[in-house]
Design a protein around this motif. Structure first.
Motif, PDB file in Angstrom:
ATOM      1  N   ASP A   1       0.827  -1.207   0.000  1.00 14.16           N
ATOM      2  CA  ASP A   1       0.000   0.000   0.000  1.00 14.16           C
ATOM      3  C   ASP A   1       0.864   1.261   0.000  1.00 14.16           C
ATOM      4  O   ASP A   1       2.085   1.192   0.155  1.00 14.16           O
ATOM      5  CB  ASP A   1      -0.978  -0.002   1.180  1.00 14.16           C
ATOM      6  CG  ASP A   1      -0.284  -0.115   2.530  1.00 14.16           C
ATOM      7  OD1 ASP A   1       0.685   0.628   2.785  1.00 14.16           O
ATOM      8  OD2 ASP A   1      -0.706  -0.965   3.342  1.00 14.16           O
TER       9      ASP A   1
ATOM     10  N   PRO B   1      -0.837   1.966  -8.461  1.00 12.06           N
ATOM     11  CA  PRO B   1      -1.117   0.567  -8.095  1.00 12.06           C
ATOM     12  C   PRO B   1      -1.167  -0.337  -9.325  1.00 12.06           C
ATOM     13  O   PRO B   1      -1.608   0.067 -10.402  1.00 12.06           O
ATOM     14  CB  PRO B   1      -2.494   0.641  -7.427  1.00 12.06           C
ATOM     15  CG  PRO B   1      -2.589   2.050  -6.923  1.00 12.06           C
ATOM     16  CD  PRO B   1      -1.843   2.880  -7.938  1.00 12.06           C
TER      17      PRO B   1
ATOM     18  N   ASP C   1      -3.185  -9.741  -6.090  1.00  8.01           N
ATOM     19  CA  ASP C   1      -3.146  -8.627  -5.149  1.00  8.01           C
ATOM     20  C   ASP C   1      -2.895  -7.335  -5.904  1.00  8.01           C
ATOM     21  O   ASP C   1      -2.302  -7.331  -6.992  1.00  8.01           O
ATOM     22  CB  ASP C   1      -2.031  -8.815  -4.114  1.00  8.01           C
ATOM     23  CG  ASP C   1      -2.374  -9.854  -3.072  1.00  8.01           C
ATOM     24  OD1 ASP C   1      -3.424  -9.714  -2.427  1.00  8.01           O
ATOM     25  OD2 ASP C   1      -1.589 -10.804  -2.915  1.00  8.01           O
ATOM     26  N   THR C   2      -3.299  -6.248  -5.303  1.00  8.14           N
ATOM     27  CA  THR C   2      -2.921  -4.929  -5.794  1.00  8.14           C
ATOM     28  C   THR C   2      -1.718  -4.493  -4.985  1.00  8.14           C
ATOM     29  O   THR C   2      -1.723  -4.570  -3.754  1.00  8.14           O
ATOM     30  CB  THR C   2      -4.084  -3.930  -5.620  1.00  8.14           C
ATOM     31  OG1 THR C   2      -5.198  -4.402  -6.378  1.00  8.14           O
ATOM     32  CG2 THR C   2      -3.691  -2.546  -6.091  1.00  8.14           C
ATOM     33  N   GLU C   3      -0.674  -4.067  -5.682  1.00  7.12           N
ATOM     34  CA  GLU C   3       0.566  -3.637  -5.032  1.00  7.12           C
ATOM     35  C   GLU C   3       1.013  -2.308  -5.620  1.00  7.12           C
ATOM     36  O   GLU C   3       0.610  -1.923  -6.712  1.00  7.12           O
ATOM     37  CB  GLU C   3       1.663  -4.677  -5.228  1.00  7.12           C
ATOM     38  CG  GLU C   3       1.357  -6.016  -4.581  1.00  7.12           C
ATOM     39  CD  GLU C   3       2.466  -7.012  -4.774  1.00  7.12           C
ATOM     40  OE1 GLU C   3       3.022  -7.452  -3.760  1.00  7.12           O
ATOM     41  OE2 GLU C   3       2.780  -7.342  -5.937  1.00  7.12           O
TER      42      GLU C   3
END
Length: 115
Positions: free
Chosen positions: A18, A43, A57-59
């Motif tokens: 995040d 992101p 996943d969002t990274e």
């Protein structure tokens, strides 16, 4: 390691979960003189296999500019601040670039380590 290898500019890639982690790592690396610059990118979606399962996943990707001389300390600083058990940290040699920019990178990371 020879002086020319220690001066080798590197682009280090890392992903974090995040924006808060991204900013914390970027600030620490630049403040301590371990990186000349850290770009915090938009992101991105990551797809990978972890512990036998495909994950999505969002990274937040980080582009970190440093030198070989600072790489080990930089890696340790990322690992200390990163919440993942196994963070992605990949270093790529920069083989060419604007000479003035590469000199600036060298100057910013050649100073005595700041803590």
């Amino acid at each position: 390691m020879s002086a020319s290898l220690l001066n080798q500019p590197l682009l280090v890639l890392a992903n974090v979960p995040d924006l808060a982690v991204a900013e914390r790592i970027a600030d620490a690396l630049v403040e301590q003189g371990l990186a000349a610059c850290v770009n915090i990118l938009a992101p991105a979606s990551s797809v990978y296999r972890w512990q036998g399962k495909v994950q999505r996943d969002t990274e937040i990707p980080l582009l970190i500019k440093t030198t070989q001389a600072r790489y080990q300390e930089l890696e340790q600083a990322i690992v200390q601040r990163h919440p993942y058990d196994l963070p992605e940290i990949i270093a790529l040699p920069i083989t060419s670039g604007l000479p003035a920019y590469l000199a600036w990178m060298q100057d910013e990371t050649a100073r005595p380590l700041r803590v």
